[in-house]
Design an enzyme around this catalytic site. Sequence first.
Site, PDB file in Angstrom:
ATOM      1  N   HIS A 194      89.990 -32.177 -13.254  1.00  0.00           N
ATOM      2  CA  HIS A 194      89.684 -33.602 -13.108  1.00  0.00           C
ATOM      3  C   HIS A 194      88.188 -33.757 -12.846  1.00  0.00           C
ATOM      4  CE1 HIS A 194      89.920 -37.781 -11.750  1.00  0.00           C
ATOM      5  NE2 HIS A 194      91.087 -37.797 -12.387  1.00  0.00           N
ATOM      6  N   ASP A 204      98.734 -35.990 -14.875  1.00  0.00           N
ATOM      7  CA  ASP A 204      99.422 -35.816 -16.167  1.00  0.00           C
ATOM      8  C   ASP A 204     100.303 -34.573 -16.234  1.00  0.00           C
ATOM      9  OD1 ASP A 204      96.452 -37.141 -17.307  1.00  0.00           O
ATOM     10  OD2 ASP A 204      98.392 -38.092 -17.611  1.00  0.00           O
TER      11      ASP A 204
HETATM   12  C1  SDX Z   1      92.992 -38.466 -16.474  1.00  0.00           C
HETATM   13  O1  SDX Z   1      88.747 -40.079 -14.504  1.00  0.00           O
HETATM   14  C2  SDX Z   1      89.955 -40.333 -14.164  1.00  0.00           C
HETATM   15  O2  SDX Z   1      90.224 -40.814 -13.080  1.00  0.00           O
HETATM   16  C3  SDX Z   1      91.011 -39.991 -15.191  1.00  0.00           C
HETATM   17  C4  SDX Z   1      92.460 -40.151 -14.732  1.00  0.00           C
HETATM   18  C5  SDX Z   1      92.805 -41.590 -14.464  1.00  0.00           C
HETATM   19  O3  SDX Z   1      93.745 -41.828 -13.675  1.00  0.00           O
HETATM   20  O4  SDX Z   1      92.210 -42.481 -15.111  1.00  0.00           O
HETATM   21  O5  SDX Z   1      92.692 -39.393 -13.555  1.00  0.00           O
HETATM   22  C6  SDX Z   1      93.443 -39.696 -15.803  1.00  0.00           C
HETATM   23  O6  SDX Z   1      92.332 -38.553 -17.474  1.00  0.00           O
HETATM   24  C7  SDX Z   1      93.316 -37.136 -15.851  1.00  0.00           C
HETATM   25  C8  SDX Z   1      92.708 -35.942 -16.659  1.00  0.00           C
HETATM   26  C9  SDX Z   1      93.662 -35.641 -17.810  1.00  0.00           C
HETATM   27  N1  SDX Z   1      93.048 -34.631 -18.737  1.00  0.00           N
HETATM   28  C10 SDX Z   1      93.556 -33.393 -18.795  1.00  0.00           C
HETATM   29  O7  SDX Z   1      94.435 -32.950 -18.068  1.00  0.00           O
HETATM   30  C11 SDX Z   1      92.925 -32.558 -19.929  1.00  0.00           C
HETATM   31  C12 SDX Z   1      92.608 -31.155 -19.398  1.00  0.00           C
HETATM   32  N2  SDX Z   1      91.520 -31.280 -18.448  1.00  0.00           N
HETATM   33  C13 SDX Z   1      90.155 -31.006 -18.906  1.00  0.00           C
HETATM   34  O8  SDX Z   1      89.906 -31.604 -20.163  1.00  0.00           O
HETATM   35  C14 SDX Z   1      89.138 -31.314 -17.824  1.00  0.00           C
HETATM   36  O9  SDX Z   1      89.617 -30.812 -16.663  1.00  0.00           O
HETATM   37  C15 SDX Z   1      88.699 -32.730 -17.575  1.00  0.00           C
HETATM   38  C16 SDX Z   1      88.097 -33.355 -18.787  1.00  0.00           C
HETATM   39  C17 SDX Z   1      89.841 -33.564 -17.111  1.00  0.00           C
HETATM   40  C18 SDX Z   1      87.657 -32.692 -16.480  1.00  0.00           C
HETATM   41  O10 SDX Z   1      86.629 -31.927 -16.921  1.00  0.00           O
HETATM   42  P1  SDX Z   1      85.357 -31.639 -15.949  1.00  0.00           P
HETATM   43  O11 SDX Z   1      85.599 -31.970 -14.534  1.00  0.00           O
HETATM   44  O12 SDX Z   1      84.190 -32.236 -16.620  1.00  0.00           O
HETATM   45  O13 SDX Z   1      85.334 -30.145 -15.919  1.00  0.00           O
HETATM   46  P2  SDX Z   1      84.505 -29.340 -16.910  1.00  0.00           P
HETATM   47  O14 SDX Z   1      84.894 -29.760 -18.300  1.00  0.00           O
HETATM   48  O15 SDX Z   1      83.075 -29.401 -16.503  1.00  0.00           O
HETATM   49  O16 SDX Z   1      85.105 -27.910 -16.628  1.00  0.00           O
HETATM   50  C19 SDX Z   1      84.594 -27.089 -15.594  1.00  0.00           C
HETATM   51  C20 SDX Z   1      85.086 -25.713 -15.976  1.00  0.00           C
HETATM   52  C21 SDX Z   1      84.750 -25.354 -17.419  1.00  0.00           C
HETATM   53  O17 SDX Z   1      84.707 -23.932 -17.470  1.00  0.00           O
HETATM   54  P3  SDX Z   1      83.215 -23.203 -17.414  1.00  0.00           P
HETATM   55  O18 SDX Z   1      82.398 -23.833 -18.502  1.00  0.00           O
HETATM   56  O19 SDX Z   1      82.695 -23.500 -16.020  1.00  0.00           O
HETATM   57  O20 SDX Z   1      83.532 -21.742 -17.647  1.00  0.00           O
HETATM   58  O21 SDX Z   1      86.523 -25.713 -15.902  1.00  0.00           O
HETATM   59  C22 SDX Z   1      87.043 -25.477 -17.194  1.00  0.00           C
HETATM   60  C23 SDX Z   1      85.961 -25.791 -18.201  1.00  0.00           C
HETATM   61  O22 SDX Z   1      86.131 -25.056 -19.394  1.00  0.00           O
HETATM   62  N3  SDX Z   1      88.173 -26.377 -17.348  1.00  0.00           N
HETATM   63  C24 SDX Z   1      89.365 -26.003 -17.784  1.00  0.00           C
HETATM   64  C25 SDX Z   1      90.171 -27.147 -17.706  1.00  0.00           C
HETATM   65  N4  SDX Z   1      89.450 -28.176 -17.223  1.00  0.00           N
HETATM   66  C26 SDX Z   1      88.207 -27.694 -17.001  1.00  0.00           C
HETATM   67  N5  SDX Z   1      89.817 -24.826 -18.261  1.00  0.00           N
HETATM   68  C27 SDX Z   1      91.103 -24.791 -18.634  1.00  0.00           C
HETATM   69  N6  SDX Z   1      91.961 -25.842 -18.585  1.00  0.00           N
HETATM   70  C28 SDX Z   1      91.519 -27.032 -18.130  1.00  0.00           C
HETATM   71  N7  SDX Z   1      92.343 -28.071 -18.071  1.00  0.00           N
END
Ligand code: SDX
Length: 393
Positions: free
Chosen positions: A270, A328
């Site tokens: 998140h 989710d």
């Molecule tokens: C919602 O904003 C809100 O409030 C949204 C929401 C709402 O109520 O409106 O809460 C609803 O959208 C919830 C989120 C739903 N999305 C998912 O579940 C999709 C999977 N999650 C990822 O896409 C991700 O976690 C995000 C987009 C949700 C958040 O991304 P961040 O905080 O920007 O994290 P990041 O992309 O900077 O990741 C940090 C690290 C990275 O690895 P490194 O580059 O440091 O090696 O964590 C990894 C990412 O690759 N990572 C994940 C991951 N999420 C982040 N790796 C594996 N699986 C994941 N889900």
Amino acid sequence: ATGKFTYDPGFMSTAACNSSITYIDGDKGELLYRGYPIEQLAVNCDFLETCYLLLHGELPTAAQKEEFVGTVTQHTMVHEQMNFFFRGFRRDAHPMAVLTGSVGALSAFYHDSLDISNPVHRDVSAIRMIAKLPTLVAMAYKYNIGQPFVYPRNDLSYSANFMRMMFANPCEEYKVNEVLVRALDRILILHADHEQNASTSTVRLAGSSGANPFACIAAGIACLWGPAHGGANEAALTMLESIGSVEKIPEFIKQVKDKNSGVKLMGFGHRVYKNYDPRAKLMRETCYEVLNELGLHDDPLFKLAMELEKIALEDDYFVSRKLYPNVDFYSGIVQRALGIPTSMFTCIFAMARTVGWIAQWNEMISDPEQKIGRPRQLFVGSEKRDVPAIDKR
Ligand code: SDX
């Protein structure tokens, strides 16, 4: 500034605004709607009470609740012309495409006489949106499966009305199961608002130009559709189904850790929560209650999800990146148990989030200091230069 900046992604994603609606403490995993913890609202209130709270800042008295529920109920029907509007879509169109279009179309019915500077007009728009979204979501589903639309009924609660519009048909009436209706109501409460997430920021930015509120909500629905946002519940269930069994979890985790695989653990991570999303805990409890009620407590997908969560939360890859289950992760399993098809999950999210979007829109529009939004950029392109003749390019 004329100096060179080093691009900071975080800079571009923070659009500051003042709001008194929802508070999130991402480190503590805390979520408050108008100061009330989500854990208490989910147990002690229903969705329309929560709508009243988000819109007006206080929980309704019994009399206020009765009036609010009555007004929302009176607005659940949509203009009969909307039936023809749906006919323009392919039957197999994604329901979120249909919902984006149909909510946007409502601006055609509520525009000429709408004065958004008038608080009464804004209140009526809010009521209309909250009341009509379930009807449009159910219509999108019925259209997709080729069944006739089911009209709302005024003698049913908000969530019971929606479940009936989704599952009743001319050959058999829908038998209201109060446990399942309560579960849906809780799902709606958990999704109602979440401060300045991507879709809410979209609604605010669209609304800041003075655009029609129905069109602004349609913009929010379009943004929510993305798999990184509201589309994650559909993606999370598909992910669990593709893993298939507990034995396959280690192989899946290996794929997630392989950056080249592009595989993410959907429903995890998140932008704000760097601790457990409080909504995920409540969703898991709701999931357990529904599966128990339906005699499905041994549901293999629920067991798989819980085992996947357990393994991930013991794995340094996720722990070091502060990746926890978000809203989710379990919502797809509980919606599937309610009989809601995967393709409709994000529509349910949009139906719930409409009150948050309209409350945030109203907070912005009613601010006398409000101006049109205009995010800035860090320019990293070419220096100024002269245009060469074509034979010199
Ligand atoms: C919602 O904003 C809100 O409030 C949204 C929401 C709402 O109520 O409106 O809460 C609803 O959208 C919830 C989120 C739903 N999305 C998912 O579940 C999709 C999977 N999650 C990822 O896409 C991700 O976690 C995000 C987009 C949700 C958040 O991304 P961040 O905080 O920007 O994290 P990041 O992309 O900077 O990741 C940090 C690290 C990275 O690895 P490194 O580059 O440091 O090696 O964590 C990894 C990412 O690759 N990572 C994940 C991951 N999420 C982040 N790796 C594996 N699986 C994941 N889900």
